[in-house]
Design an enzyme around this catalytic site. Structure first.
Site, PDB file in Angstrom:
ATOM      1  N   ARG A  30       1.795  38.572  36.420  1.00  0.00           N
ATOM      2  CA  ARG A  30       2.400  37.325  35.935  1.00  0.00           C
ATOM      3  C   ARG A  30       2.280  36.169  36.930  1.00  0.00           C
ATOM      4  O   ARG A  30       3.146  35.297  36.986  1.00  0.00           O
ATOM      5  CB  ARG A  30       3.871  37.519  35.546  1.00  0.00           C
TER       6      ARG A  30
ATOM      7  N   SER B  34      10.441  37.496  28.251  1.00  0.00           N
ATOM      8  CA  SER B  34      11.077  38.225  29.354  1.00  0.00           C
ATOM      9  C   SER B  34      11.478  37.253  30.456  1.00  0.00           C
ATOM     10  O   SER B  34      10.641  36.492  30.950  1.00  0.00           O
ATOM     11  CB  SER B  34      10.124  39.269  29.923  1.00  0.00           C
TER      12      SER B  34
ATOM     13  N   GLU C  44      10.515  35.736  35.949  1.00  0.00           N
ATOM     14  CA  GLU C  44       9.143  35.448  35.509  1.00  0.00           C
ATOM     15  C   GLU C  44       9.089  33.987  35.058  1.00  0.00           C
ATOM     16  O   GLU C  44       8.131  33.272  35.307  1.00  0.00           O
ATOM     17  CB  GLU C  44       8.795  36.384  34.342  1.00  0.00           C
TER      18      GLU C  44
HETATM   19  C1  LIG Z   1       9.134  35.335  22.265  1.00  0.00           C
HETATM   20  C2  LIG Z   1       8.299  35.280  23.519  1.00  0.00           C
HETATM   21  C3  LIG Z   1       7.514  36.371  23.866  1.00  0.00           C
HETATM   22  C4  LIG Z   1       6.734  36.347  25.025  1.00  0.00           C
HETATM   23  N1  LIG Z   1       5.954  37.425  25.333  1.00  0.00           N
HETATM   24  C5  LIG Z   1       5.168  37.404  26.433  1.00  0.00           C
HETATM   25  C6  LIG Z   1       4.318  38.520  26.752  1.00  0.00           C
HETATM   26  O1  LIG Z   1       4.254  39.505  26.041  1.00  0.00           O
HETATM   27  N2  LIG Z   1       3.562  38.441  27.870  1.00  0.00           N
HETATM   28  C7  LIG Z   1       3.574  37.353  28.690  1.00  0.00           C
HETATM   29  O2  LIG Z   1       2.845  37.340  29.689  1.00  0.00           O
HETATM   30  N3  LIG Z   1       4.380  36.285  28.412  1.00  0.00           N
HETATM   31  C8  LIG Z   1       5.163  36.281  27.313  1.00  0.00           C
HETATM   32  N4  LIG Z   1       5.967  35.210  27.030  1.00  0.00           N
HETATM   33  C9  LIG Z   1       6.035  34.080  27.981  1.00  0.00           C
HETATM   34  C10 LIG Z   1       5.040  32.931  27.708  1.00  0.00           C
HETATM   35  O3  LIG Z   1       4.701  32.859  26.336  1.00  0.00           O
HETATM   36  C11 LIG Z   1       3.774  33.078  28.560  1.00  0.00           C
HETATM   37  O4  LIG Z   1       4.064  33.033  29.936  1.00  0.00           O
HETATM   38  C12 LIG Z   1       2.758  31.970  28.235  1.00  0.00           C
HETATM   39  O5  LIG Z   1       1.551  32.260  28.905  1.00  0.00           O
HETATM   40  C13 LIG Z   1       3.231  30.580  28.631  1.00  0.00           C
HETATM   41  O6  LIG Z   1       2.336  29.648  28.055  1.00  0.00           O
HETATM   42  P1  LIG Z   1       2.790  28.156  27.768  1.00  0.00           P
HETATM   43  O7  LIG Z   1       1.613  27.411  27.278  1.00  0.00           O
HETATM   44  O8  LIG Z   1       3.984  28.136  26.887  1.00  0.00           O
HETATM   45  O9  LIG Z   1       3.167  27.705  29.232  1.00  0.00           O
HETATM   46  P2  LIG Z   1       4.402  26.773  29.714  1.00  0.00           P
HETATM   47  O10 LIG Z   1       5.659  27.503  29.464  1.00  0.00           O
HETATM   48  O11 LIG Z   1       4.245  25.416  29.109  1.00  0.00           O
HETATM   49  O12 LIG Z   1       4.086  26.718  31.250  1.00  0.00           O
HETATM   50  C14 LIG Z   1       4.223  27.895  32.045  1.00  0.00           C
HETATM   51  C15 LIG Z   1       3.706  27.597  33.461  1.00  0.00           C
HETATM   52  O13 LIG Z   1       2.309  27.347  33.377  1.00  0.00           O
HETATM   53  C16 LIG Z   1       2.024  26.043  33.892  1.00  0.00           C
HETATM   54  N5  LIG Z   1       0.923  25.483  33.106  1.00  0.00           N
HETATM   55  C17 LIG Z   1       0.902  25.217  31.774  1.00  0.00           C
HETATM   56  N6  LIG Z   1      -0.294  24.723  31.414  1.00  0.00           N
HETATM   57  C18 LIG Z   1      -1.054  24.686  32.541  1.00  0.00           C
HETATM   58  C19 LIG Z   1      -2.398  24.270  32.839  1.00  0.00           C
HETATM   59  N7  LIG Z   1      -3.198  23.785  31.880  1.00  0.00           N
HETATM   60  N8  LIG Z   1      -2.843  24.386  34.107  1.00  0.00           N
HETATM   61  C20 LIG Z   1      -2.040  24.879  35.087  1.00  0.00           C
HETATM   62  N9  LIG Z   1      -0.764  25.256  34.884  1.00  0.00           N
HETATM   63  C21 LIG Z   1      -0.275  25.169  33.620  1.00  0.00           C
HETATM   64  C22 LIG Z   1       3.315  25.257  33.740  1.00  0.00           C
HETATM   65  O14 LIG Z   1       3.375  24.178  34.647  1.00  0.00           O
HETATM   66  C23 LIG Z   1       4.347  26.338  34.064  1.00  0.00           C
HETATM   67  O15 LIG Z   1       4.450  26.542  35.455  1.00  0.00           O
HETATM   68  C24 LIG Z   1       6.747  35.213  25.872  1.00  0.00           C
HETATM   69  C25 LIG Z   1       7.537  34.100  25.511  1.00  0.00           C
HETATM   70  C26 LIG Z   1       8.290  34.127  24.339  1.00  0.00           C
HETATM   71  C27 LIG Z   1       9.102  32.924  23.972  1.00  0.00           C
END
Ligand SMILES: Cc1cc2nc3c(=O)[nH]c(=O)nc-3n(C[C@H](O)[C@H](O)[C@H](O)COP(=O)(O)OP(=O)(O)OC[C@H]3O[C@@H](n4cnc5c(N)ncnc54)[C@H](O)[C@@H]3O)c2cc1C
Length: 299
Positions: free
Chosen positions: A171, A220, A290
């Site tokens: 992660r 998580s 996380e």
């Molecule tokens: C119901 C639910 C289930 C989930 N299940 C999982 C799972 O099974 N496995 C898992 O790993 N995660 C899971 N997640 C967490 C989340 O979806 C992941 O971490 C996902 O990758 C975050 O993507 P995001 O676009 O929403 O990022 P954001 O939440 O918008 O950003 C997360 C981080 O990434 C950075 N970021 C975003 N875009 C960029 C970019 N273009 N360049 C550099 N940095 C950037 C942000 O600044 C921040 O630090 C879950 C979340 C929810 C709500």
């Protein structure tokens, strides 16, 4: 806006934009500036015009961030819905811009008889967020498939980088400082797309059984400690259902904190701290989040 020097911006610029509308927890105060670029050239132009000391926050779908009630005193760049090109390339490659949703990419790959990213179907984020977090599920991780990426820095300079420039871990990923992801090329396996679609449906069904899908959360909250599970530790301390204000430890999955409707970021932050302290006091194991805590008065 006088602090921005860029001319000819084509994206959408908002001031004092409430971030609660852009996070899956549905909390977070306003961003001083919020920018949705028209495309990568527009983004580069926008960044080049920013003051050198402007705080920057990149946001995809906001599904892994806790933004404080005080908001973000800087500029938020949102990629979701903007940088969303997605295409198949020769050699079993899939190219995606950072704002492409993980679920869309998983289905796109299956439709092209490419396999290896089915796990992305259940991750409610963008590919930029998946790269930043090394998102994973069911034994798969984003960086296992990365061939190369383009990054952009705060001056708008774009670079091509290979996977060898990054050190992915559980992660998280370490890479060149001060660069954000613009796009990615993933190397996939040729396979049976129909079977991949079946796997996707099965993974989503399993998720729906074990997770409070549909309620505002960030997935998580804590990383799993070595050889154990955060959810098991939290549940063993009787914390399922525990509430602070509108934030509650999910009854369905103890490592999820849900917003029951009127939670503030402070409620959620308070609950995270409470759960971590209780688990540490009683088991000696300190859990680490996380989810990324961003700015605000609770960090
Ligand atoms: C119901 C639910 C289930 C989930 N299940 C999982 C799972 O099974 N496995 C898992 O790993 N995660 C899971 N997640 C967490 C989340 O979806 C992941 O971490 C996902 O990758 C975050 O993507 P995001 O676009 O929403 O990022 P954001 O939440 O918008 O950003 C997360 C981080 O990434 C950075 N970021 C975003 N875009 C960029 C970019 N273009 N360049 C550099 N940095 C950037 C942000 O600044 C921040 O630090 C879950 C979340 C929810 C709500």
């Amino acid at each position: 806006m006088e602090q921005f020097r860029a001319d000819g911006l084509r994206g959408e610029l908002r001031q004092h934009e409430p971030l609660s509308g852009h996070t899956s927890w549905r909390v977070g105060g306003p961003a001083r500036v919020f920018y949705r670029p028209a495309d990568r050239d527009d983004l580069a132009n926008f960044l080049a015009g920013l003051p050198a000391d402007e705080p920057l926050l990149w946001l995809g779908l906001g599904s892994n961030v806790l933004i404080g009630d005080a908001g973000f005193a800087g500029t938020v760049i949102q990629t979701q819905g903007c940088l969303s090109a997605l295409e198949r390339r020769d050699g079993n490659l899939v190219y995606a811009e950072a704002g492409t949703s993980c679920a869309k990419l998983a289905r796109f790959a299956a439709r092209h008889d490419l396999t290896g990213v089915e796990f992305l179907a259940g991750i409610p984020g963008t590919m930029g967020g998946a790269l930043a977090m090394n998102a994973g599920a069911w034994g798969g991780e984003t960086w296992e498939r990365v061939l190369r990426v383009h990054t952009i820095d705060r001056h708008g300079r774009i670079r091509e980088r290979g996977a060898e420039d990054f050190a992915p871990a559980y992660r998280e990923v370490k890479g060149p400082a001060g660069e954000w992801f613009l796009d990615v090329e993933l190397a996939l396996e040729p396979g049976d797309g129909a079977a991949a679609m079946v796997s996707i449906r099965e993974l989503l069904d399993r998720r729906a059984l074990s997770q409070p899908i549909g309620l505002p959360s960030c997935g998580s909250v804590f990383r799993n400690p070595p050889d154990d599970f955060a959810a098991r530790l939290i549940e063993s301390q009787g914390l399922k259902g525990y509430r602070i204000g509108g934030a509650q430890v999910s009854e369905k999955h103890a490592n999820f904190i849900i917003n029951t409707g009127n939670a503030t970021a402070a409620d959620i932050a308070g609950l995270i701290d409470h759960v971590r302290d209780q688990v540490e006091d009683r088991t000696g194991i300190r859990l680490h989040t996380e989810v990324k805590r961003i700015a605000g008065d609770f960090s």
